[in-house]
Design an enzyme around this catalytic site. Structure first.
Site, PDB file in Angstrom:
ATOM      1  CB  SER A 106      -9.954   6.222   7.354  1.00  0.00           C
ATOM      2  OG  SER A 106     -10.813   5.855   6.321  1.00  0.00           O
ATOM      3  CG  ASP A 228     -12.003  -1.764   8.165  1.00  0.00           C
ATOM      4  OD1 ASP A 228     -13.133  -1.360   7.806  1.00  0.00           O
ATOM      5  OD2 ASP A 228     -11.037  -0.997   8.332  1.00  0.00           O
ATOM      6  CG  HIS A 256     -13.106   2.183   8.741  1.00  0.00           C
ATOM      7  ND1 HIS A 256     -12.085   1.607   8.000  1.00  0.00           N
ATOM      8  CD2 HIS A 256     -13.088   3.511   8.433  1.00  0.00           C
ATOM      9  CE1 HIS A 256     -11.491   2.543   7.273  1.00  0.00           C
ATOM     10  NE2 HIS A 256     -12.081   3.711   7.520  1.00  0.00           N
TER      11      HIS A 256
END
Lengths: 279, 415
Positions: A106, A228, A256
């Site tokens: 991320s 996602d 995610h």
């Protein structure tokens, strides 16, 4: 020992302590894991051990998160993501890591690219899990969110900080108590200083690092989850189209955090990439 | 996803829609959806459950519904599912929201107290320090850990008054505070003021004191220097006038008679007296009454009867009025009401009601010898009528009434 070495050694101790650095595994190529927004290195619990057999595993908590020294998070110094990238480079220097495989999830995927742009000689390849260089919708680019959604996130974090501080025993209907270890986890896991979480949350979700992506010179793997809600497929495609050294792998994952919900798929994807590159 | 009727009602979506591949996080508002993916989902994976997470359900066209979310992961053989228990938290969310707001306000105020340059203390009725901020630490050079639990009289010593707290903390003037010279534990001298905050928080037993100390050492030092300077200046001005008079006497004696020379020197002394009044007020003007007091002292025996409100005049006005009063007094002693034992002078001044801001000042002589207008007008007459009127931007009249001389001065009150 020269003066320079002394300074380096002192700094080494401080960074290892400051960022709760853990080194495991064999003497093989180093794999450095950088966790994403919201948690700490515990997120790698299901993935990192799989590489211990033939790699040196390095885990750490981002400054201000997990069990890092929270007092080191100076709000003026940590004014943007590049400072976290500097931390990674300092960490590599400290531990004398070279030819590193840097895995970032991320926001740390963005931080990994910033680190590789600043010191490309340190890194062999990057693995970017659920990356997004920009979470906002800007012009033709669809990062997924409007700015007010980010304020909604800040509100959600504030609302739950209050609740969490009172959260004690791991007991809900039908849930057996899991002993002291589980209680400790409940108290510490994902608990972040609310002021730091807000500060870093804004930096994460309001940043636009698209230009930095296009400047990456070393190879990278983009692991894109098929469903996602945070980093949608369109973002993974944008990255692959604009990053000449990238390889795109889609995994059939919803959510995610593929390294947590589908660790085996994630391990396989990383393995395939490392084997293909070395082979 | 399998849902009950309550969730269908809350979200306004039919069970058939919700149970057709919809995920729970898709029912949350965007901000909470991000929060779910980045915080709740990892927690759920790592520890197998979450409890009492504050979330908001998105509802088509309606305000989002605040809920509390509990979830637990359950494994039955190969099957795995997550059970969610969701509670309406509307009231709790409101309560927590106002709690957060109150906390934010309290933290902001606490930060102000913490970082204030003033010493802010909480002291029990017996003088024991209970709170000691960093301003206090800087001012008195004592850390909070040492100060708290110690008697305030041991930390802040008032000069010549070791037991000051019991008397002065209770009698502090809320308006001006209480000013005193103190000594800290290291023997350093301080000029400080102490103010007391009357209104304290809810649930307060009112036996404690919240006190604010300001270090005014710098200001006090400046005041002392200024006082020295002003006194020195006054002294030198008086000296200079005396020297000028001496020089004039020595130089002019052969050429001028004694009487006009005495008149001259008395006029100069009148100016010197008005300067002394002004010096006491740092030349920021003075009261009409201050000038009258000089004449009353000079004449004595209650022969000057004065009445009037508080009226402040500028330094220039005081000097001019002082000169005029000197001329009138001298004249009255020589020819007017003060030349006989039965005479007296009434001095009245007032603020005009029909013309706000206009001051009327009157000097009226009574009981003196019969008045006859002078044949010629000397400098004294010119001074009280023309010069003073011009300086005051007003009008002045000298009337030779049979019962006694009357002087009227009307002028606008300057700011």
């Amino acid at each position: 020992m020269t003066d320079g070495d002394t300074t380096l050694a002192q700094q080494a101790t401080s960074i290892v302590d400051r960022n709760n650095v853990k080194v495991r595994g064999s003497t093989g190529q180093a794999v450095l894991f950088a966790h994403g927004f919201g948690c700490d290195q515990e997120m790698w619990r299901f993935v990192a051990p799989a590489f211990e057999v033939d790699h040196q595993i390095v885990l750490y908590d981002l400054t201000g998160f997990g069990k890092s020294d929270v007092s080191a998070y100076d709000f003026n110094t940590y004014s943007d993501l590049s400072v976290h990238a500097d931390d990674i480079i300092a960490l590599c220097n400290e531990l004398n890591l070279e030819n590193v495989v840097l895995v970032g999830h991320s926001v740390s995927a963005t931080i990994a690219v910033l680190a590789a742009n600043a010191a490309p000689e340190k890194f062999d390849r990057l693995v970017l899990l659920s990356p997004s260089p920009c979470f906002l919708k800007i012009g033709d680019y669809d990062g997924g969110f409007e700015e007010d959604a980010i304020e909604g996130l800040i509100e959600a974090m504030e609302a739950n900080y209050l609740g969490w501080s009172e959260q004690t025993a791991p007991m809900i209907a039908g849930q057996p108590p899991d002993g002291q270890a589980a209680q400790d986890l409940t108290k510490s896991f994902c608990q972040t200083d609310p002021t730091i979480a807000k500060h870093f949350g804004r930096q994460t979700f309001l940043a636009d690092n698209r230009d930095d992506m296009t400047r990456l010179t070393i190879p990278c793997l983009i692991v894109q989850c098929e469903n996602d809600p945070i980093a949608p497929v369109s973002v993974g495609n944008w990255m692959h189209d604009n990053m000449p050294t990238s390889t795109l792998e889609r995994v059939p994952v919803t959510g995610h955090c593929p390294h947590m919900t589908n660790p085996n798929l994630t391990i396989d994807a990383i393995r395939r990439y490392l084997d293909a590159s070395t082979g | 996803m399998k849902v009950n009727r309550t969730l269908s009602n809350w979200t306004g979506k039919d069970a058939s829609v919700l149970e057709n591949g919809e995920r729970l996080q898709a029912l949350l508002t965007t901000g909470h959806r991000i929060y779910y993916e980045t915080h709740i989902a990892p927690m759920l994976t790592l520890q197998g459950y979450v409890r009492e997470i504050a979330c908001k359900l998105d509802r088509d066209g309606q305000e989002p519904l605040p809920v509390l979310l509990n979830a637990v992961r359950r494994k039955r053989g190969k099957d795995e599912r997550i059970e969610f228990f969701i509670f309406d938290a509307t009231e709790r969310a409101q309560y927590e929201s106002s709690l957060r707001q109150a906390r934010a306000e309290a933290e902001e105020l606490a930060a102000i107290v913490r970082s204030s340059p003033n010493a802010i203390l909480r002291v029990a009725a017996d003088g024991t320090v209970e709170q000691w901020n960093s301003g206090a630490q800087r001012m008195f050079d004592v850390s909070p850990s040492k100060a708290i639990g110690t008697s305030i009289e041991n930390l802040i010593k008032m000069k010549n008054h070791p037991t000051w707290f019991a008397k002065h903390a209770t009698e502090v003037d809320d308006e001006n505070g209480f000013r005193f010279e103190a000594e800290d534990t290291g023997g350093k001298d301080l000029d400080i003021t102490m103010a007391r905050i009357r209104h304290s928080g809810p649930g307060d037993d009112n036996n404690n004191y919240s006190l604010i100390f300001r270090d005014i050492s710098h200001k006090a030092k400046q005041e002392r220097q200024l006082n020295v300077l002003v006194r020195e200046l006054n002294h030198r001005v008086k000296n200079t006038l005396a020297v000028v008079l001496g020089l004039a006497r020595q130089t002019l004696r052969p050429a001028i008679e004694k009487q006009p020379f005495d008149q001259f020197s008395q006029r100069v002394m009148a100016i010197a007296r008005s300067h002394a009044i002004l010096t006491d007020n740092y030349w920021e003007g003075a009261q009409i009454r201050d000038l009258i007091a000089i004449i009353e002292d000079e004449i004595g025996d209650g022969r000057i009867i004065s009445q009037g409100p508080e009226v402040g005049l500028s330094a220039d006005q005081i000097t001019n009025l002082s000169m005029a009063l000197h001329e009138l007094t001298t004249n009255a002693i020589k020819y007017g009401a003060l030349s006989v034992d039965t005479g007296r002078v009434e001095i009245n001044w007032s603020v005009q009601t029909d013309e706000p801001g206009q001051i009327e000042f009157e000097w009226r002589e009574r009981g003196g010898p019969a008045v006859t207008p002078p044949r010629s007008r000397g400098f004294g007459t010119q001074l009280v009528e023309q010069i003073v009127a011009a300086q005051f931007n007003g009008s002045a009249r000298l009337e030779y009434e049979t019962g006694g001389l009357c002087y009227r001065l009307t002028f606008p009150l300057t700011q």
